[in-house]
Design a protein around this motif. Structure first.
Motif, PDB file in Angstrom:
ATOM      1  N   ALA A 175      -5.846  11.371   2.014  1.00 30.05           N
ATOM      2  CA  ALA A 175      -6.177   9.973   1.696  1.00 30.05           C
ATOM      3  C   ALA A 175      -4.937   9.094   1.626  1.00 30.05           C
ATOM      4  CB  ALA A 175      -6.943   9.908   0.381  1.00 30.05           C
ATOM      5  N   THR A 178      -2.002   7.540   7.012  1.00 34.64           N
ATOM      6  CA  THR A 178      -2.512   6.365   7.742  1.00 34.64           C
ATOM      7  C   THR A 178      -3.989   6.516   8.081  1.00 34.64           C
ATOM      8  OG1 THR A 178      -0.308   6.024   8.714  1.00 34.64           O
ATOM      9  CG2 THR A 178      -2.183   4.928   9.782  1.00 34.64           C
ATOM     10  N   LYS A 181      -6.113   6.382   4.779  1.00 36.82           N
ATOM     11  CA  LYS A 181      -6.279   5.044   4.217  1.00 36.82           C
ATOM     12  C   LYS A 181      -7.301   4.226   4.997  1.00 36.82           C
ATOM     13  CE  LYS A 181      -1.613   4.721   2.249  1.00 36.82           C
ATOM     14  NZ  LYS A 181      -0.301   4.040   2.335  1.00 36.82           N
ATOM     15  N   ALA A 182      -7.264   4.362   6.326  1.00 38.02           N
ATOM     16  CA  ALA A 182      -8.230   3.635   7.159  1.00 38.02           C
ATOM     17  C   ALA A 182      -9.652   4.127   6.888  1.00 38.02           C
ATOM     18  CB  ALA A 182      -7.873   3.793   8.629  1.00 38.02           C
ATOM     19  N   VAL A 184     -10.747   5.581   4.067  1.00 34.34           N
ATOM     20  CA  VAL A 184     -11.128   5.143   2.722  1.00 34.34           C
ATOM     21  C   VAL A 184     -11.646   3.713   2.763  1.00 34.34           C
ATOM     22  CG1 VAL A 184     -10.202   4.487   0.460  1.00 34.34           C
ATOM     23  CG2 VAL A 184      -9.637   6.716   1.452  1.00 34.34           C
ATOM     24  N   GLU A 185     -10.954   2.871   3.495  1.00 33.83           N
ATOM     25  CA  GLU A 185     -11.375   1.475   3.604  1.00 33.83           C
ATOM     26  C   GLU A 185     -12.709   1.358   4.337  1.00 33.83           C
ATOM     27  OE1 GLU A 185      -9.694  -2.807   5.356  1.00 33.83           O
ATOM     28  OE2 GLU A 185      -8.426  -1.004   5.367  1.00 33.83           O
ATOM     29  N   ARG A 186     -12.865   2.144   5.393  1.00 32.89           N
ATOM     30  CA  ARG A 186     -14.105   2.083   6.168  1.00 32.89           C
ATOM     31  C   ARG A 186     -15.307   2.542   5.357  1.00 32.89           C
ATOM     32  NH1 ARG A 186     -14.493   5.712  11.460  1.00 32.89           N
ATOM     33  NH2 ARG A 186     -15.701   7.094  10.144  1.00 32.89           N
ATOM     34  N   GLY A 188     -15.459   2.485   2.089  1.00 31.07           N
ATOM     35  CA  GLY A 188     -15.609   1.673   0.889  1.00 31.07           C
ATOM     36  C   GLY A 188     -15.610   2.481  -0.385  1.00 31.07           C
ATOM     37  N   GLN A 190     -13.589   4.432  -3.765  1.00 35.87           N
ATOM     38  CA  GLN A 190     -12.521   4.202  -4.716  1.00 35.87           C
ATOM     39  C   GLN A 190     -11.770   5.510  -4.968  1.00 35.87           C
ATOM     40  OE1 GLN A 190     -11.963   1.050  -5.691  1.00 35.87           O
ATOM     41  NE2 GLN A 190     -13.747   0.435  -4.453  1.00 35.87           N
TER      42      GLN A 190
END
Length: 347
Positions: A175, A178, A181-182, A184-186, A188, A190
């Protein structure tokens, strides 16, 4: 790589005489599949093993993020299936008819068990193929589940350990990287939701317990509340597996439950050795204990024992029935309630 070194054993071909013998155990008539038509998909449970008599099939692997790759192809005299299908667990592969279609016969689990027991030659050939296919899947990529989490966190390490002990293919995405992180954002999610388990069918589980992971991956049995067994074995170490094999081979209905994995301590050894009469001469010397445990699992499946690993026993009560029979009521997580059972040692 096993697929390079032992392809002939991973995708063996039955002789014409073996095909004719095997067809006596088919669970249904032949079926014609159009080009690229699916015989089974990733995540399907309790699916038939297919014996091809004309045309060809293509087996593909796919992971939780939808990344795919060709695993192997088969033609006349060759068959689908691996350990997951034999145990009634969720399939790790997608099998489609080849570019010219195929004709194949189905073998559901009871008929497949009968075939494996009735012919020593066919049984050994197919068992070896099932075991080696799982081992090859463990070596490959783009297969099984995806774990998204911090690589060194105890929760992530614990989840990876659960899947490793159960010989379940998976990959890890850190996590903090790179790609992580992408993702995790996709998704949504925490930080408190990590680790995330993305199942092969796309289901996303946030910080799952062992039981939740087992249910999500389809590696716990689908047991109806109140189901009655002759023998319930609590603990799937070498002794428990031996009891399950011998009891089931005598025609008793058997359920094995364990909160972790098959093999117990033996599932983590590095030597290839005989375990309580359950040996595997198909693996290389020095094979990991998890692979030996996988062969034990397949033998339990062949004998018809229900496999309830990743299932935690919550409570048990005992009530006498007459003078020599006892009734056991068990409550488990992941599988709801398991009803009465008679102990193995009874007159």
């Amino acid at each position: 790589m096993l697929l390079d070194d032992r392809l002939a054993q991973i995708v063996p071909t039955l002789t014409p005489a073996q095909i004719q013998f095997a067809l006596r155990f088919a669970s249904g008539p032949e079926r014609r599949f159009a080009p690229d038509e699916k015989l089974l998909d990733v995540g399907d449970r309790d699916m038939a093993v297919w014996l091809v008599v004309e045309g060809g099939i293509v087996a593909s692997r796919r992971d939780g993020l939808g990344r795919e790759g060709i695993f192997a192809t088969g033609g006349p005299g060759q068959f689908s299936g691996e350990v997951s299908d034999l145990a009634g667990h969720a399939s790790l592969a997608m099998v489609c008819a080849g570019p010219n279609g195929c004709t194949a016969y189905p073998f559901d689990l009871p008929h497949l068990r009968a075939l494996l027991i009735s012919s020593a030659d066919i049984g050994e050939l197919m068992m070896r193929a099932f075991i080696l296919r799982r081992a090859a899947l463990l070596e490959g990529d783009s297969v099984g589940s995806v774990i998204l989490g911090e690589a060194g966190s105890p929760a992530t390490v614990g989840l990876r350990g659960l899947l490793t002990r159960n010989s379940y293919p998976h990959s890890l995405i850190d996590a903090g990287g790179t790609e992580g992180k992408a993702l995790v954002e996709r998704l949504g999610v925490q930080a408190a939701d990590l680790p995330i388990l993305i199942c092969p069918n796309g289901t996303v589980l946030r910080r799952p317990s062992d039981a939740e992971a087992g249910v999500g991956l389809g590696i716990v049995p689908d047991i109806k509340p109140g189901t009655t067994y002759d023998v319930i074995v609590v603990g799937a170490g070498p002794a428990g597996l031996a009891v399950a094999v011998y009891a089931a081979s005598e025609g008793l209905s058997v359920l094995v439950v364990d909160s972790r994995s098959f093999g117990g301590q033996a599932g983590r050894i590095l030597e290839d050795r005989e375990l309580s009469g359950i040996s595997d001469r198909h693996l290389r010397p020095g094979a990991y204990g998890a692979r030996i445990s996988s062969s034990s699992e397949i033998r339990c499946s062949i004998c018809g024992a229900g496999l309830g690993c990743r299932t935690r026993l919550l409570a048990a009560t005992v009530a006498p029935r007459g003078t020599r029979q006892w009734r056991f009521n068990l409550w488990t997580d992941g599988c709801d309630r398991v009803g009465r059972a008679l102990p193995a040692a009874r007159d």
